[in-house]
Design a protein around this motif. Structure first.
Motif, PDB file in Angstrom:
ATOM      1  N   VAL A 183      32.115  36.349  50.737  1.00  0.00           N
ATOM      2  CA  VAL A 183      31.052  37.452  50.330  1.00  0.00           C
ATOM      3  C   VAL A 183      32.284  38.735  50.935  1.00  0.00           C
ATOM      4  O   VAL A 183      31.958  40.035  50.442  1.00  0.00           O
ATOM      5  CB  VAL A 183      30.175  37.473  51.404  1.00  0.00           C
ATOM      6  CG1 VAL A 183      29.238  36.530  51.110  1.00  0.00           C
ATOM      7  CG2 VAL A 183      30.729  37.396  53.026  1.00  0.00           C
ATOM      8  N   LEU A 184      33.367  38.395  51.411  1.00  0.00           N
ATOM      9  CA  LEU A 184      34.376  39.596  51.538  1.00  0.00           C
ATOM     10  C   LEU A 184      35.278  39.620  50.247  1.00  0.00           C
ATOM     11  O   LEU A 184      35.813  40.738  49.814  1.00  0.00           O
ATOM     12  CB  LEU A 184      35.603  39.252  52.642  1.00  0.00           C
ATOM     13  CG  LEU A 184      34.868  39.173  54.023  1.00  0.00           C
ATOM     14  CD1 LEU A 184      35.754  38.800  55.015  1.00  0.00           C
ATOM     15  CD2 LEU A 184      34.320  40.439  54.663  1.00  0.00           C
ATOM     16  N   GLU A 185      35.592  38.534  49.691  1.00  0.00           N
ATOM     17  CA  GLU A 185      36.470  38.755  48.666  1.00  0.00           C
ATOM     18  C   GLU A 185      35.921  38.011  47.179  1.00  0.00           C
ATOM     19  O   GLU A 185      35.858  36.862  46.978  1.00  0.00           O
ATOM     20  CB  GLU A 185      37.845  37.667  48.787  1.00  0.00           C
ATOM     21  CG  GLU A 185      39.188  37.997  48.275  1.00  0.00           C
ATOM     22  CD  GLU A 185      39.189  38.432  46.931  1.00  0.00           C
ATOM     23  OE1 GLU A 185      38.353  38.860  46.048  1.00  0.00           O
ATOM     24  OE2 GLU A 185      40.362  38.258  46.220  1.00  0.00           O
ATOM     25  N   THR A 186      35.313  38.917  46.533  1.00  0.00           N
ATOM     26  CA  THR A 186      34.451  38.428  45.283  1.00  0.00           C
ATOM     27  C   THR A 186      35.002  38.634  44.012  1.00  0.00           C
ATOM     28  O   THR A 186      34.722  38.708  42.854  1.00  0.00           O
ATOM     29  CB  THR A 186      33.220  39.049  45.278  1.00  0.00           C
ATOM     30  OG1 THR A 186      33.438  40.754  45.123  1.00  0.00           O
ATOM     31  CG2 THR A 186      32.422  38.930  46.517  1.00  0.00           C
TER      32      THR A 186
ATOM     33  N   ARG B 230      43.199  44.375  50.694  1.00  0.00           N
ATOM     34  CA  ARG B 230      42.920  44.751  52.056  1.00  0.00           C
ATOM     35  C   ARG B 230      42.657  43.030  52.658  1.00  0.00           C
ATOM     36  O   ARG B 230      43.171  42.737  53.418  1.00  0.00           O
ATOM     37  CB  ARG B 230      41.732  45.514  52.408  1.00  0.00           C
ATOM     38  CG  ARG B 230      41.396  45.303  53.671  1.00  0.00           C
ATOM     39  CD  ARG B 230      40.131  46.275  53.860  1.00  0.00           C
ATOM     40  NE  ARG B 230      39.277  45.751  55.224  1.00  0.00           N
ATOM     41  CZ  ARG B 230      38.121  46.255  55.462  1.00  0.00           C
ATOM     42  NH1 ARG B 230      37.660  47.361  54.712  1.00  0.00           N
ATOM     43  NH2 ARG B 230      37.489  45.978  56.516  1.00  0.00           N
ATOM     44  N   TYR B 231      41.847  42.007  51.647  1.00  0.00           N
ATOM     45  CA  TYR B 231      41.659  40.904  52.230  1.00  0.00           C
ATOM     46  C   TYR B 231      42.837  40.062  52.364  1.00  0.00           C
ATOM     47  O   TYR B 231      42.944  39.347  53.269  1.00  0.00           O
ATOM     48  CB  TYR B 231      40.537  40.408  51.209  1.00  0.00           C
ATOM     49  CG  TYR B 231      40.305  38.942  51.615  1.00  0.00           C
ATOM     50  CD1 TYR B 231      39.294  38.580  52.258  1.00  0.00           C
ATOM     51  CD2 TYR B 231      40.861  37.842  50.716  1.00  0.00           C
ATOM     52  CE1 TYR B 231      38.993  37.304  52.768  1.00  0.00           C
ATOM     53  CE2 TYR B 231      40.495  36.490  51.255  1.00  0.00           C
ATOM     54  CZ  TYR B 231      39.456  36.417  52.081  1.00  0.00           C
ATOM     55  OH  TYR B 231      39.426  34.946  52.488  1.00  0.00           O
ATOM     56  N   TRP B 232      43.545  40.170  51.244  1.00  0.00           N
ATOM     57  CA  TRP B 232      44.755  39.204  51.313  1.00  0.00           C
ATOM     58  C   TRP B 232      45.921  39.454  52.376  1.00  0.00           C
ATOM     59  O   TRP B 232      46.405  38.834  52.961  1.00  0.00           O
ATOM     60  CB  TRP B 232      45.458  38.994  50.187  1.00  0.00           C
ATOM     61  CG  TRP B 232      44.305  38.383  49.112  1.00  0.00           C
ATOM     62  CD1 TRP B 232      43.515  38.650  48.285  1.00  0.00           C
ATOM     63  CD2 TRP B 232      44.224  37.058  49.102  1.00  0.00           C
ATOM     64  NE1 TRP B 232      42.680  37.718  47.793  1.00  0.00           N
ATOM     65  CE2 TRP B 232      43.268  36.474  48.230  1.00  0.00           C
ATOM     66  CE3 TRP B 232      44.878  35.719  49.788  1.00  0.00           C
ATOM     67  CZ2 TRP B 232      42.690  35.177  47.825  1.00  0.00           C
ATOM     68  CZ3 TRP B 232      44.391  34.342  49.519  1.00  0.00           C
ATOM     69  CH2 TRP B 232      43.355  34.174  48.683  1.00  0.00           C
ATOM     70  N   ALA B 233      45.905  41.010  52.768  1.00  0.00           N
ATOM     71  CA  ALA B 233      46.694  41.347  53.804  1.00  0.00           C
ATOM     72  C   ALA B 233      46.372  41.055  55.140  1.00  0.00           C
ATOM     73  O   ALA B 233      47.085  40.644  56.079  1.00  0.00           O
ATOM     74  CB  ALA B 233      47.085  42.886  53.727  1.00  0.00           C
TER      75      ALA B 233
END
Length: 307
Positions: A192-195, A296-299
Motif C-alpha cells: 500500500v506504500l509502493e504501488t 521515497r519508498y526505496w530510500a
C-alpha cells in the motif's frame, strides 16, 4: 489460501532488514536455532494450506533449510533466485551481507548450487533484483545460457527492486532469445506504500506471466509502524494492520501468488487473518492515500538496518 506463498528471506540468515523480526526469533541465532525456526514456520504454513515457498541463493542457508523439510511435502511449489551471493559469514555485524552479480558464471554456479540442494523440486528460477539498467539485457553469453536452461525445461522468471520497477518489467517482458520470450514469471514489490508497478504487473499477468508479489508488508513496516489509513481500517475490521495490508494485495486480481515473510507462528497466524476479510472499493480507495513516491519508498527501505 492457494494464492499465498511463504518467503524465507528473513529466516535463512541471522540478520535481515525486516523490522518486527528480532523479538520473534530465538535470542541465539545460530544455524541450528534458525533451522528449527524455519521448520516451525514451514510446518505451520503447510498446515494452514500454503503450498508455495520462495527462497534465494542469497538467503543464507534458506535453500538448505528448505531442502531438509521438503520430504513428505510433494505438493509444494518451490521458487528460488540467483544473482546475489550471501557473504555475511553468519554474522549479525557483517560489513556486507550480500553481493550482486548478473553474469553467466554466477548463473551457472548458483544454478548448480540450487539444484544440488533442491533437485527437481526447483520449479521456478528467477533473476534476483533485476533493474532496467542491468547488464543482463546486453549480455549475449548469459542470455544464451538462460535460453538453453529454459529449453531444457527450467522455468525462468525475474524479480525487481528499486523505484523503476515498472520500466524493468516492461523491458524484461520484451526480452526474447531466438524469437521466444525468456521469462514466464515476475516477482515484484507491491504494497500500500509502493504501488508504482501495478499497471506493469497487470500487463504481465495479461500476457500470461505468473505474477508474484513480494514485500507486501514493506519489510515489516506496515505491521510495526503502519500509516493511519491502515490503522483505521484494521480497527474497523478487528484485525492487525498486517492482515489489512495483505488483504489489499490479495484484492489485486493480477497477483497470482502473494508472498508473506513471517518468521514465527504468531506472525504467520496474524498475517493469515487476511484470508478472512475482503476489502470493499471504498476501503481500497482509502488505502490508496497511503502510497508514497517510489523514490521515497526505496530510500527509506535502503536505510533499514540489518539486524
Amino acid at each position: 489460501m492457494s494464492r499465498l506463498g511463504l518467503g524465507l528471506a528473513a529466516l535463512g540468515r541471522p540478520a535481515y532488514i525486516n523490522v518486527g523480526r528480532a523479538d520473534e526469533l530465538p535470542d541465539e541465532r545460530g544455524v541450528a536455532a534458525m533451522r528449527a525456526a524455519t521448520r516451525r514456520v514451514l510446518d505451520a504454513a503447510y498446515a494452514a494450506g500454503i503450498r508455495w515457498v520462495d527462497t534465494a541463493r542469497s538467503y543464507g542457508l534458506a535453500e538448505e533449510f528448505l531442502a531438509g523439510w521438503l520430504d513428505g511435502h510433494d505438493d509444494v511449489t518451490v521458487s528460488s533466485k540467483w544473482g546475489y551471493a550471501y557473504v555475511g559469514g553468519w554474522r549479525m555485524d557483517a560489513p556486507r551481507h550480500e553481493v550482486k552479480e548478473h553474469s553467466a558464471e554466477r548463473f551457472r554456479t548458483q544454478l548448480a548450487e540450487s539444484r544440488a540442494l533442491l533437485g527437481d523440486r526447483l520449479s521456478l528460477y528467477q533473476v534476483h533484483s533485476l533493474t532496467d539498467d542491468s547488464p543482463l539485457f546486453r549480455d549475449g553469453p548469459l542470455l544464451a545460457e538462460l535460453a538453453q536452461a529454459a529449453a531444457d525445461g527450467l522455468r525462468l522468471g525475474f524479480s525487481t527492486s528499486g523505484p523503476r520497477q515498472a520500466e524493468t518489467i516492461g523491458r524484461a517482458l520484451g526480452l526474447e532469445v531466438e524469437g521466444r520470450p525468456l521469462f514466464s514469471a515476475v516477482q515484484s514489490t507491491w504494497n500500500v506504500l509502493e504501488t508504482s508497478a501495478e499497471q506493469a504487473l497487470r500487463e504481465a499477468h495479461e500476457q500470461g506471466l505468473h505474477v508474484l508479489v513480494k514485500e507486501t508488508l514493506a519489510n515489516g513496516r506496515l505491521a510495526v509502524d503502519p500509516p493511519e489509513e491502515l490503522v483505521a481500517l484494521a480497527e474497523i475490521r478487528g484485525v492487525g494492520p498486517d492482515a489489512v495490508a495483505l488483504a489489499a494485495a490479495l484484492s489485486r486480481p493480477w497477483a497470482d501468488t502473494v508472498l508473506i515473510g513471517a518468521v514465527s507462528e504468531p506472525q504467520l497466524h496474524a498475517n493469515l487473518a487476511a484470508t478472512r476479510i475482503t476489502l470493499g472499493e471504498a476501503e481500497l480507495a482509502a488505502l490508496a492515500g497511503a502510497a508514497v513516491p517510489p523514490a521515497r519508498y526505496w530510500a527509506e527501505r535502503a536505510a533499514l538496518p540489518w539486524a
